[in-house]
Design a protein around this motif. Structure first.
Motif, short mmCIF file in Angstrom:
data_model
loop_
_atom_site.label_atom_id
_atom_site.label_comp_id
_atom_site.label_asym_id
_atom_site.label_seq_id
_atom_site.Cartn_x
_atom_site.Cartn_y
_atom_site.Cartn_z
N ILE A 215 0.84 -1.20 0.00
CA ILE A 215 0.00 0.00 0.00
C ILE A 215 0.87 1.24 0.00
CG2 ILE A 215 -1.80 1.25 1.25
CD1 ILE A 215 -2.95 -1.30 0.52
N ILE A 216 1.94 1.19 0.80
CA ILE A 216 2.80 2.38 0.97
C ILE A 216 3.67 2.61 -0.27
CG2 ILE A 216 4.67 3.31 2.41
CD1 ILE A 216 2.08 3.17 3.82
N PHE A 217 3.98 1.57 -1.01
CA PHE A 217 4.94 1.64 -2.11
C PHE A 217 4.70 2.77 -3.10
CE2 PHE A 217 7.89 0.86 -5.17
CZ PHE A 217 7.59 -0.02 -6.19
N PRO A 218 3.48 2.90 -3.69
CA PRO A 218 3.34 4.00 -4.66
C PRO A 218 3.49 5.37 -4.02
CG PRO A 218 1.26 2.84 -4.40
CD PRO A 218 2.25 2.09 -3.61
N LEU A 219 3.03 5.51 -2.78
CA LEU A 219 3.13 6.81 -2.10
C LEU A 219 4.58 7.15 -1.82
CD1 LEU A 219 0.21 6.21 0.38
CD2 LEU A 219 0.19 7.84 -1.48
N GLU A 220 5.32 6.16 -1.37
CA GLU A 220 6.73 6.41 -1.05
C GLU A 220 7.53 6.69 -2.31
OE1 GLU A 220 9.55 3.60 0.15
OE2 GLU A 220 10.64 5.38 0.78
N PHE A 221 7.17 5.98 -3.39
CA PHE A 221 7.89 6.11 -4.66
C PHE A 221 7.79 7.53 -5.19
CE2 PHE A 221 9.90 3.88 -8.06
CZ PHE A 221 9.58 4.56 -9.21
N CYS A 222 6.61 8.14 -5.01
CA CYS A 222 6.38 9.49 -5.52
C CYS A 222 6.62 10.54 -4.46
CB CYS A 222 4.94 9.63 -6.02
SG CYS A 222 4.49 8.42 -7.22
N ASN A 223 7.15 10.15 -3.30
CA ASN A 223 7.38 11.10 -2.19
C ASN A 223 6.11 11.82 -1.77
OD1 ASN A 223 10.13 10.63 -1.90
ND2 ASN A 223 10.59 11.96 -3.63
N MET A 224 5.00 11.10 -1.78
CA MET A 224 3.73 11.74 -1.41
C MET A 224 3.23 11.21 -0.08
SD MET A 224 2.94 13.73 -3.93
CE MET A 224 1.29 13.98 -4.47
#
Lengths: 389, 394
Positions: free
Chosen positions: B311-320
């Motif tokens: 779940i966290i992966f896309p948010l972390e990837f985009c620094n969001m």
């Protein structure tokens, strides 16, 4: 059960074989530069300023207070690995300490109920309160984890004292030992005496006016009468407190287990023995009633103290049920929540300083954000997330 | 004897053409060794002298087959055209302007099919699309092949390479001329090959009507590549483009949805995604503090570490991570499927909040692709999809 056993063993192994272990970084009282630590090791003096800071408990104190239980097993293993028991001072504990300091001991006892999701820090808050009670001169009646008395009973025998009720000889002896370790020195100082005669059998009698330590010793030596001894002991303590001979602090973790519909004891006719059928339940329920004064009762309710079907909500009314709620009503509810930002930061700093978080990314904002969101700032989840296995 | 003669006469009267073939069969030829015999035979069959002399049985059957095939295709084409007119009448449309698209629609309407594979459903197409093309007759009645490279066994392929060589020479001559005239620096407009790629081996095979080995195909592509790099290759642009196909532009594949605004004027997008029998609808709200809600609970809705990390992966990837709020609802069997669908939906929503470079990085990381993997079915005679029962030697 299996999961925590494995963690215990592996944390011990890690401690032995890790080269950058925390043992190379000793904990000393004089560390003041760290924002996440505090020097104040007497919980009587803990105030709001000490919020989200770790204070350390020395080894002898830990042995005295928590040898019979009280610290969650995984936390205890971790503290051994990290070279010293440190507990974070958090809002629920500070609130309790504040209330306890300001209590009117002439009024009937106040009951405080800590509640919150499993793994959020209730047991550790209670441990903090136990340490406070010991430092402030309370006589401690501390039940580390009530479900242990009902879900994992080793032996249950029909009571010698009360017909229709059941004894737990092994658990009773364990608890008496724990009680005497915690309060030994204080009881010796207070010289409390029994106010009744207790006849255990034709030859064993505890006369009126004998010291309480005699009662405890009898319980420790004679498992058959241990439960009866506890009942008598608690009765005497209640009386002593009301007559201003001592100040009593009752701390119980997993209180809702007394009202649980299950135990692991089954009679010959396959019917289950409910927790309410045990003698110890009666003793402790009597103690947690507000018909005495000069003391305080601090209790926690946890979903994990109930069987899996009854863990829907962490709220006291649901967990205690009708009988439990009516027993404890009125009480002061204190919620224990997930870490806030400051507490979370403090926890991470502690782990970094103890070399538990070794990745350089842990020191960056990104890394801490990742930890924060993956654990949901839930204390237990963070501990498991950061664990090596 | 008389009966035999009668048979022979009967034969000669009714099956004249056949008799001529019969007479010119090799068996018959070689049996009568003396040239006199052969010539006497030839003299007898005056009317079919030169044409039928050297045709072998194999050649004959080849010609017959070619003819039959031609007739067959003609017949099919005729039937197709009539069928089209019938369909047009049935559907009430003008038969003159009834296109293949209309034919497909009509068939889909009149013969609704529940079959899974589109190729199994009823269809009516031009015979050229259904029946594989064959080469026209490769040699004449005398057995002389038409194509000079026939005996390479892949005349069209080698002819193509030969053409390339010839064109190469021509371009070189042109270049020489340019140099001689002193205008070599005048760069001819460059051959723009961006966005196209060489056709596949199957396409080349279907054009040449010959099967190629991998090395032959790669040899062809290398030669064409070399040819396309010639300075004046643009003169043969049409020829080269025959062997190149357009690549689909990435921007046409995925359209980024627009940002909407809610009551408190915060920007948000919604996206629904699927993975493995589960689906999720996710709303990502900008100007947020990082609240994550899944079916009303926080991220601890998922018990496993890997699920939470997904779940966290896309948010972390985009620094969001602390900058947007995520409200997700998911349903369907299985935690892994739910997690995958939420992850894809979050990534798709985040496209509206980040710049194009990050979107490209997300695409390369695989965050924006639908994962088509499904559980493979269990087969009879095996305990699982791939697992076999214990093999016993005897």
């Amino acid at each position: 059960m299996m999961r925590y056993l494995r963690t215990c063993n592996i944390l011990r192994v890690w401690r032995r074989f890790s080269s950058i272990s925390a043992e190379s970084v000793p904990v000393t009282e004089s560390i003041t530069n760290d924002i996440f630590r505090t020097n104040e090791s007497n919980p009587v003096n803990h105030r709001v300023e000490h919020n989200s800071r770790f204070y350390s408990i020395s080894e002898p104190v830990k042995k005295q207070l928590f040898a019979g239980g009280g610290l969650p097993k995984e936390y205890q293993s971790l503290s051994e690995t990290l070279n010293g028991l440190c507990i974070m001072v958090r809002k629920p504990a500070i609130e309790l300490i504040h209330y306890l300091n300001k209590t009117n001991f002439d009024a009937p006892v106040l009951r405080y109920v800590l509640y919150g999701k499993t793994g959020v820090g209730k047991s550790l808050s209670l441990a903090h309160v136990v340490h406070y009670g010991s430092s402030a001169g309370f006589v401690l009646v501390h039940v580390p984890w009530v479900p242990k008395w009902f879900q994992y009973v080793k032996v249950a025998t029909p009571s010698s004292v009360h017909a229709n009720k059941y004894d737990q000889p092994i658990e009773a002896v364990e608890w008496l030992k724990h009680f005497s370790t915690q309060n030994g020195h204080l009881l010796h100082k207070l010289e409390l005496k029994t106010s009744n005669t207790y006849t255990w059998s034709k030859r064993e009698v505890t006369a009126e006016g004998s010291p309480l330590s005699e009662l405890i010793d009898l319980g420790l030596n004679r498992a058959k009468y241990a439960t009866g001894c506890i009942v008598a002991l608690l009765d005497e303590l209640k009386r002593a407190a009301s007559s201003k001979q001592c100040r009593l602090l009752v701390v119980i973790d997993g209180f809702n287990s007394f009202f649980s519909p299950k135990s692991n004891v089954i009679r010959e006719d396959k019917s289950m023995v409910l927790p309410s059928d045990f003698l110890l339940t009666d003793a402790l329920l009597s103690l947690t009633r507000n018909d005495w004064n000069n003391g305080a009762v601090v209790v926690s309710v946890d979903p994990s103290a109930h069987p899996p079907e009854l863990r829907e909500s962490p709220l006291p009314r649901y967990l205690l049920g009708k009988t439990g709620f009516e027993h404890l009503d009125p009480f002061v509810p204190i919620e224990v929540q997930n870490y806030n930002d400051k507490e979370f930061r403090s926890q991470i700093d502690y782990y970094i300083e103890r070399n538990w978080l070794q990745q350089p990314k842990a020191r960056t904002d990104n890394g801490q954000a990742e930890l924060s969101f993956t654990s949901g700032k839930h204390p237990y989840s963070l501990m498991r997330l950061v664990a090596p296995y | 004897m008389a009966a035999l003669r009668e048979v022979l006469i009967f034969n000669s009267k009714c099956f004249r053409g056949v008799r001529s073939y019969f007479c010119s069969s090799p068996a018959f030829q070689y049996s009568s060794l003396s040239p006199n015999n052969a010539s006497s035979n030839v003299q007898k069959l005056d009317f079919e002298e030169s044409d039928t002399k050297r045709i072998s049985k194999a050649m004959k059957s080849y010609m017959e087959r070619a003819k039959i095939h031609d007739n067959f295709i003609k017949e099919q084409l005729h039937q197709y055209n009539i069928g089209k007119r019938h369909l047009a009448n049935m559907m009430g449309k003008d038969p003159e302007f009834f296109t293949q698209h209309d034919v497909n629609e009509a068939i889909r309407y009149l013969f609704p099919s529940g079959l899974y594979d589109p190729r199994a459903r009823p269809m009516m197409k031009h015979p050229d699309e259904i029946y594989p093309k064959r080469k026209a007759a490769e040699f004449d009645m005398n057995g002389r092949p038409f194509h000079s490279l026939f005996y390479t066994s892949k005349p069209n392929y080698y002819n193509l390479l030969h053409d390339l060589a010839v064109k190469f020479k021509q371009l070189d001559n042109h270049e020489d001329k340019m140099i001689y005239r002193g205008i070599q620096d005048q760069q001819a407009s460059e051959l723009f090959l961006f966005g196209t790629d060489w056709v596949s081996k199957e396409s080349v095979e279907s054009v040449l009507l010959e099967s190629l080995t991998d090395s032959q195909y790669s040899n062809l592509i290398k030669t064409m590549e070399r040819f396309a790099q010639h300075r004046y290759a643009v003169r043969e642009k049409n020829f080269i483009m025959q062997f190149r196909h357009q690549l689909a532009a990435q921007t046409e594949i995925q359209k980024i949805p627009e940002l909407m605004r809610d009551e408190s004027n915060r920007p948000f997008t919604t996206f629904s995604a699927r993975r493995k029998r589960s689906n999720a609808t996710v709303k990502v709200i900008g100007e947020g503090t990082g609240l994550i809600s899944i079916n009303g609970e926080d991220i601890l809705y998922f018990k496993r570490k890997q699920d939470k990390e997904q779940i966290i992966f896309p948010l972390e990837f985009c620094n969001m991570l602390g900058k947007v709020d995520v409200v997700a609802t998911c349903e369907g069997v299985g935690m892994s499927g739910r997690v995958g669908s939420i992850r894809l939906a979050i990534a798709m929503c985040l496209r509206c909040f980040v710049d194009a470079e990050t979107i490209e990085r997300m695409r390369l990381a695989g965050l924006l692709s639908y994962d088509p993997r499904e559980r493979e079915r269990k087969k009879p005679g095996q305990p699982g999809a791939r697992e076999k029962f214990t093999w016993k030697k005897r």
